[in-house]
Design a protein around this motif. Structure first.
Motif, PDB file in Angstrom:
ATOM      1  N   UNK A  90      34.072  -1.886  45.509  1.00  0.00           N
ATOM      2  CA  UNK A  90      33.470  -1.603  45.352  1.00  0.00           C
ATOM      3  C   UNK A  90      33.473  -0.135  46.115  1.00  0.00           C
ATOM      4  N   UNK A  91      33.751  -0.452  47.182  1.00  0.00           N
ATOM      5  CA  UNK A  91      33.810   1.284  47.721  1.00  0.00           C
ATOM      6  C   UNK A  91      34.260   1.941  47.522  1.00  0.00           C
ATOM      7  N   UNK A  92      36.281   0.741  47.686  1.00  0.00           N
ATOM      8  CA  UNK A  92      37.182   1.322  47.199  1.00  0.00           C
ATOM      9  C   UNK A  92      36.963   2.854  46.094  1.00  0.00           C
ATOM     10  N   UNK A  93      36.873   1.687  45.191  1.00  0.00           N
ATOM     11  CA  UNK A  93      36.536   2.729  43.917  1.00  0.00           C
ATOM     12  C   UNK A  93      35.499   3.283  43.882  1.00  0.00           C
ATOM     13  N   UNK A  94      34.595   3.603  44.529  1.00  0.00           N
ATOM     14  CA  UNK A  94      33.561   4.625  44.392  1.00  0.00           C
ATOM     15  C   UNK A  94      34.586   6.311  45.276  1.00  0.00           C
ATOM     16  N   UNK A  95      35.096   5.682  46.332  1.00  0.00           N
ATOM     17  CA  UNK A  95      35.872   6.882  47.204  1.00  0.00           C
ATOM     18  C   UNK A  95      37.387   7.052  46.428  1.00  0.00           C
ATOM     19  N   UNK A  96      37.839   6.611  45.643  1.00  0.00           N
ATOM     20  CA  UNK A  96      38.670   7.130  44.702  1.00  0.00           C
ATOM     21  C   UNK A  96      38.574   7.990  44.560  1.00  0.00           C
ATOM     22  N   UNK A  97      37.622   9.298  43.654  1.00  0.00           N
ATOM     23  CA  UNK A  97      38.024  10.386  43.368  1.00  0.00           C
ATOM     24  C   UNK A  97      38.379  12.160  44.174  1.00  0.00           C
ATOM     25  N   UNK A  98      37.030  10.884  45.524  1.00  0.00           N
ATOM     26  CA  UNK A  98      37.305  12.189  46.584  1.00  0.00           C
ATOM     27  C   UNK A  98      39.379  12.091  47.089  1.00  0.00           C
TER      28      UNK A  98
ATOM     29  N   UNK B 110      28.562  -2.626  48.164  1.00  0.00           N
ATOM     30  CA  UNK B 110      28.540  -3.175  49.423  1.00  0.00           C
ATOM     31  C   UNK B 110      29.875  -4.188  49.167  1.00  0.00           C
ATOM     32  N   UNK B 111      30.819  -4.174  48.286  1.00  0.00           N
ATOM     33  CA  UNK B 111      32.291  -5.292  48.848  1.00  0.00           C
ATOM     34  C   UNK B 111      33.456  -3.829  49.513  1.00  0.00           C
TER      35      UNK B 111
END
Length: 102
Positions: free
Chosen positions: A77-85, A73-74
């Motif tokens: 957090x979103x940037x960390x979530x999509x880092x592997x892809x 929701x921040x």
């Protein structure tokens, strides 16, 4: 973030569990006069929160994140979530550019 032990399946897929752990501590004390003595009081406490986040799934050199929590929701957090892809995409782009030059 706590990274668990990798699990390797018979078909060669590696699964790495991810967990978030939070710790909190607090304490206090006081002394006050009481008739002929001094009263003393104190206390303390601690808490731990462990929350599963998801799994990193590695298959054929590709990394994918499988979330078990609600979407980020921040922005961070979103940037960390999509880092592997994003790392996978940059890798593919570099490989493609090298192949074109050869």
């Amino acid at each position: 973030m706590v990274v668990g032990e990798p699990i390797i399946t018979p078909d060669g897929i590696t699964i790495i569990p991810l967990t978030r752990a939070s710790f909190g501590f607090g304490g206090g004390g006081s002394d006050w006069p009481a008739r002929d003595k001094t009263g003393v009081g104190g206390g303390g406490g601690a808490g731990v929160r462990v929350e599963p986040v998801g799994f990193l799934i590695i298959k054929d050199g590709n990394i994918r994140m499988l979330n078990v929590t609600p979407p980020a929701n921040t922005t961070l957090d979103r940037a960390i979530e999509i880092l592997p892809s994003m790392v996978d995409r940059v890798d593919e782009f570099i490989d493609k550019r090298k192949a074109e030059k050869e």
